[in-house]
Scaffold this active site. Sequence first.
Site, PDB file in Angstrom:
ATOM      1  NE  ARG A  35      -1.592   2.744   2.967  1.00  0.00           N
ATOM      2  CZ  ARG A  35      -0.839   3.612   3.392  1.00  0.00           C
ATOM      3  NH1 ARG A  35      -0.902   4.849   2.379  1.00  0.00           N
ATOM      4  NH2 ARG A  35      -0.536   3.864   4.553  1.00  0.00           N
ATOM      5  CG  HIS A 226       3.567   4.502   9.235  1.00  0.00           C
ATOM      6  ND1 HIS A 226       2.960   3.513   8.441  1.00  0.00           N
ATOM      7  CD2 HIS A 226       3.965   5.252   8.205  1.00  0.00           C
ATOM      8  CE1 HIS A 226       2.991   3.761   7.224  1.00  0.00           C
ATOM      9  NE2 HIS A 226       3.600   4.821   7.101  1.00  0.00           N
ATOM     10  CB  CYS A 259       2.740  10.300   1.180  1.00  0.00           C
ATOM     11  SG  CYS A 259       0.954  10.781   1.080  1.00  0.00           S
TER      12      CYS A 259
HETATM   13  N1  COA Z   1     -13.305   4.774  -3.298  1.00  0.00           N
HETATM   14  C1  COA Z   1     -13.333   5.186  -4.477  1.00  0.00           C
HETATM   15  N2  COA Z   1     -14.096   6.439  -5.200  1.00  0.00           N
HETATM   16  C2  COA Z   1     -14.397   7.153  -4.372  1.00  0.00           C
HETATM   17  C3  COA Z   1     -14.138   7.032  -2.907  1.00  0.00           C
HETATM   18  C4  COA Z   1     -13.557   6.124  -2.292  1.00  0.00           C
HETATM   19  N3  COA Z   1     -13.266   5.907  -0.888  1.00  0.00           N
HETATM   20  N4  COA Z   1     -14.698   8.229  -1.990  1.00  0.00           N
HETATM   21  C5  COA Z   1     -14.962   8.895  -2.853  1.00  0.00           C
HETATM   22  N5  COA Z   1     -15.094   8.524  -4.396  1.00  0.00           N
HETATM   23  C6  COA Z   1     -15.445   8.981  -5.420  1.00  0.00           C
HETATM   24  C7  COA Z   1     -16.852   9.638  -5.670  1.00  0.00           C
HETATM   25  O1  COA Z   1     -17.674   8.502  -5.808  1.00  0.00           O
HETATM   26  C8  COA Z   1     -16.555  10.556  -6.643  1.00  0.00           C
HETATM   27  O2  COA Z   1     -16.662   9.851  -8.064  1.00  0.00           O
HETATM   28  P1  COA Z   1     -17.201  10.357  -9.130  1.00  0.00           P
HETATM   29  O3  COA Z   1     -16.375  11.671  -9.672  1.00  0.00           O
HETATM   30  O4  COA Z   1     -17.065   9.420 -10.108  1.00  0.00           O
HETATM   31  O5  COA Z   1     -18.871  11.033  -8.727  1.00  0.00           O
HETATM   32  C9  COA Z   1     -15.294  11.093  -6.498  1.00  0.00           C
HETATM   33  O6  COA Z   1     -14.585  10.295  -5.735  1.00  0.00           O
HETATM   34  C10 COA Z   1     -15.249  12.324  -5.862  1.00  0.00           C
HETATM   35  O7  COA Z   1     -16.020  12.280  -4.408  1.00  0.00           O
HETATM   36  P2  COA Z   1     -15.781  13.028  -3.343  1.00  0.00           P
HETATM   37  O8  COA Z   1     -16.580  12.719  -2.405  1.00  0.00           O
HETATM   38  O9  COA Z   1     -15.998  14.374  -3.615  1.00  0.00           O
HETATM   39  O10 COA Z   1     -14.228  12.925  -3.176  1.00  0.00           O
HETATM   40  P3  COA Z   1     -13.131  14.046  -3.098  1.00  0.00           P
HETATM   41  O11 COA Z   1     -13.060  14.100  -4.421  1.00  0.00           O
HETATM   42  O12 COA Z   1     -13.343  14.705  -1.978  1.00  0.00           O
HETATM   43  O13 COA Z   1     -11.869  12.890  -2.795  1.00  0.00           O
HETATM   44  C11 COA Z   1     -11.004  10.760  -1.612  1.00  0.00           C
HETATM   45  C12 COA Z   1     -12.092  12.282  -1.377  1.00  0.00           C
HETATM   46  C13 COA Z   1     -10.709  10.475  -0.184  1.00  0.00           C
HETATM   47  C14 COA Z   1     -11.738   9.925  -2.256  1.00  0.00           C
HETATM   48  C15 COA Z   1      -9.753  11.104  -2.410  1.00  0.00           C
HETATM   49  O14 COA Z   1      -9.239  12.470  -1.812  1.00  0.00           O
HETATM   50  C16 COA Z   1      -8.845  10.064  -2.264  1.00  0.00           C
HETATM   51  O15 COA Z   1      -8.982   9.112  -2.784  1.00  0.00           O
HETATM   52  N6  COA Z   1      -7.561  10.380  -1.640  1.00  0.00           N
HETATM   53  C17 COA Z   1      -6.359   9.618  -1.755  1.00  0.00           C
HETATM   54  C18 COA Z   1      -5.941   9.188  -0.184  1.00  0.00           C
HETATM   55  C19 COA Z   1      -4.817   8.341  -0.114  1.00  0.00           C
HETATM   56  O16 COA Z   1      -4.898   7.387  -0.559  1.00  0.00           O
HETATM   57  N7  COA Z   1      -3.790   8.861   0.329  1.00  0.00           N
HETATM   58  C20 COA Z   1      -2.649   8.096   0.553  1.00  0.00           C
HETATM   59  C21 COA Z   1      -2.428   7.367   1.683  1.00  0.00           C
HETATM   60  S1  COA Z   1      -2.407   8.275   3.411  1.00  0.00           S
HETATM   61 ZN    ZN Z   2       3.635   6.062   5.369  1.00  0.00          ZN
END
Ligand code: COA
Ligand code: ZN
Length: 329
Positions: A35, A226, A259
Site C-alpha cells: 500500500r 509508522h 506519499c
Molecule cells: N473510493 C473510490 N471512489 C471514491 C471514494 C472511495 N473511497 N470516495 C469518493 N470516491 C469518488 C466519488 O464517488 C466521486 O466519484 P465521481 O467523480 O465518479 O462521482 C469522486 O470520488 C469524488 O468524490 P468526493 O466525495 O467529492 O471525494 P473527493 O474528491 O473529496 O476525494 C477521496 C476524497 C478520499 C476519495 C480522495 O481524496 C482520495 O482518494 N484520496 C487519496 C487518499 C490516499 O490514498 N492517500 C494516501 C495514503 S495516506
Molecule cells: Zn507512510
Amino acid sequence: MSSNTTGHDGLPSSSTDADRTADAGDVVITDVMLRDGLQNQPTHVSLDGKLLLLRALAAAGVRSAEITSFVSPKAVPQMADAAELMRATAQMPMRLSVLAPNLKGLERAAAAGASEVAIVLSATDTMNRRNINMGLDEALRVSLQTLGAAIDLGLRTRAYVAVAFECPFEGRTPAARVRELAVPLLEAGANEIVIADTIGAAAPGEVRRLLDALLPVLPVARVGMHFHDTRGMGVANAFAALQMGIRRLDASTGGVGGCPFAPGASGNVATEDLVLMAEQSGYRTGISLPGLVAAVDLVENLLGSTHGGGAMPWLRRMAAQRRTEPLTA
Ligand code: COA
Ligand code: ZN
C-alpha cells in the site's frame, strides 16, 4: 543446532535460539509495502505481481500486512485493483489490512471481504486537504464516522494519525494536537492507533517526547508507530519506540514508499532493517531475513528499480554466501 545468536548464514536466526540471553518480547511488524510502497511508484505492479509479492512476504514470515487502499482510483491509480486484490487474498493465512478513509471506501472494502480497515487522519488542516480533500474538523468527523461503521460491521480497525511529527505544509506538529486526535479515535474503539511520521522528519529524542505525551492517555499495547526513512533515522526511531514499550511497528520491505500527497516523503523504514535491528536486540519478529531478501529481489524486478534498506548490501552478501556454502548447521 542453534547455539549461536546468529544462524549459519551470519544472519540473526529466529527466536528459537535457546541461549538468546535478552528476550525482549514479540514485536508485530505490519508490512505496508503493497500500500504505502506501491501507491507512489511510477511503475504500476499488476494484480498478479501484487499476489506474488504478498506470497513472498508470507513466505518470509510476515503475519500482518496493509495491502491496498479503497480510495478514488483517480487520486491513486496504483490502487485501482483494490477489490480484486482483496478477493484474491481472502484465504491468505495472515492479517490483511486495507486503507478506507471514508464511508464509500469502507463499503467497497467490506463488499470485497476485508476484515481489517485503516482510516487516515492527518494532524494538520492542510495535510488533510491535500490528502483527502477536507479540513481537519471534517476529517476527524469522517474518520470517527468511518471507524464507527467499521466496528459495527465487526471489522478490526487501525487509525492513523499522519504527520504526527512534522507536516510538509504547516511545520512541526505539537504533541498536544496528536493527543487531541488520538484520544477520540481510541474512544471510538480503534483497535490500534498508528502514530505516523509520514515525511520521515522525526529523531529518536522526539519519538520519546511524543510517546511521553501519549502513553499516559493511550494504552501502549494499542499504539503502533509508522516511520519513514527520509533522514536515515527510521531504525533509530523504531528502537526508541521499542524502548518506550511499543510493540507494533509498520515497515515496508525494500524501504519502498512515499506519499504522493506529502512532498518530501521518501521511503518507509525497510522491514529488513527493522527485523535485523529487532532480532539482534533480542526482540522476536518471526520474520526471516533471507525471506525478505527474496521479496526485495522480487519487488525490484517488478518495479524495474533498485530498493532495499541500509542493511541490504550486507544481507545480500550473507544470502549469497549461504547459497554457495554447504548447509551443515
Ligand atoms: N473510493 C473510490 N471512489 C471514491 C471514494 C472511495 N473511497 N470516495 C469518493 N470516491 C469518488 C466519488 O464517488 C466521486 O466519484 P465521481 O467523480 O465518479 O462521482 C469522486 O470520488 C469524488 O468524490 P468526493 O466525495 O467529492 O471525494 P473527493 O474528491 O473529496 O476525494 C477521496 C476524497 C478520499 C476519495 C480522495 O481524496 C482520495 O482518494 N484520496 C487519496 C487518499 C490516499 O490514498 N492517500 C494516501 C495514503 S495516506
Ligand atoms: Zn507512510
